[in-house]
Design an enzyme around this catalytic site. Sequence first.
Site, short mmCIF file in Angstrom:
data_model
loop_
_atom_site.label_atom_id
_atom_site.label_comp_id
_atom_site.label_asym_id
_atom_site.label_seq_id
_atom_site.Cartn_x
_atom_site.Cartn_y
_atom_site.Cartn_z
N ASP A 175 27.63 -17.44 35.07
CA ASP A 175 28.94 -16.77 34.97
C ASP A 175 29.18 -16.07 33.64
O ASP A 175 30.33 -15.70 33.34
CB ASP A 175 30.07 -17.79 35.21
N ASP A 185 28.48 -14.68 43.98
CA ASP A 185 29.41 -14.43 42.87
C ASP A 185 28.70 -13.72 41.70
O ASP A 185 29.31 -12.98 40.93
CB ASP A 185 30.01 -15.74 42.33
N1 GLY Z 1 32.81 -17.94 40.99
C1 GLY Z 1 33.43 -19.14 41.42
C2 GLY Z 1 34.51 -18.91 42.39
O1 GLY Z 1 34.72 -17.80 42.84
O2 GLY Z 1 35.18 -19.87 42.71
#
Ligand code: GLY
Length: 373
Positions: A87, A148
């Site tokens: 992330d 994601d």
């Molecule tokens: N990237 C984690 C979520 O969207 O919860």
Amino acid sequence: MWKQAIEDAVSKTRYNIERFGDLFPHVSTNGRYGLNENTDWTNGFWSGMLWLCYEYTKDDVFKAAAQRTVESFRKRLAENVVLSHHDIGFLYSLSSKAQWIIEKDESARQLTIQAADKLMERWRETGQYLQAWGSLGDENEGGRIIIDCLLNLPLLYWAFEQTGEQRYRSTAIIQADKSRRYLVRGDDSSYHTFFFNQETGEPIGGATHQGYTNGSTWTRGQAWGVYGFALSYRYTKNPLYLETSKRMALYFIKNLPEDYVSYWDFNVPLSEAAFRDSSATAITSAGLLELLSHLETDDSDRVLIEEGLSKMMKSLVENYSTIDEPAAEGLLKHGSYHVRGNIAPDDFMIWGDYYYLEALMRMEKKSKGYWYE
Ligand code: GLY
């Protein structure tokens, strides 16, 4: 309507600077944001909201608060605080990269390049992918990619543009291709995550983390796909990415309920009194604006996408925002973080607030967000 919604968001963000101090909001419980010291995957969204408000108002209160968050991100990288995950792009695109875009601050540029190097540490040579979570060779997590991550790739494309080092761009492209091949299904729906054999790189199969079932379509995952592939198209001009973003967008729009705001999973039985995920609709709205910016004016799906966008945003403002609740901390009600895990199933999500504001700003041409320069 959009301008009024922006004004409301700016006013709440101004108030939240005092409420939050040097802490960062994540998700809410009973209407109050849980705060942390920059230790989660979501901290960039608060920084991004401050930069958006600064671009809109040119008020130094927002600039000073945003700059303080970047200093916190500098410390976080130097001390390597909870950064062993994919992330990194969410964290540094909206904090130090935003500062570079707005102020051309050289130390912010350097910090963002270092962040891209941190993200490159997720690269797994055998399988040729960016591992989502866990350490190298982790028995359970070593072979997992996640949809994601598409929003983290712009950090790598940007680092290539800044440094000329091909490795950033080629990593992003391999990850985008692999995501397209394995995370997007034939009917344009998506898996949340996908596993590979980490010793051989052979594909194993799709699996969910936050969705209803392994084979269902988690709406926020679909949203990451819509926006993420449009951004990969912006950087590479590979038409397959644009087509994938468009197909995922059409799937999203066509499967929305009557009020045009998604439930948390496209396959959850509504007899289960399903929660919404307003954040998925906010992310998709911002993604549709990116997608539309690349579609030909005579594209046969343009009208459907434009109408979908307009209905989604109108419903968010009228039915899901706190525009009539001046004391509220959050902007968008009824987001869901992890329904099956019973973590914030019906609350404010800071990323929902961020993408809602980014979409509004993009519609009013006040900012284009910070995924690209
Ligand atoms: N990237 C984690 C979520 O969207 O919860």
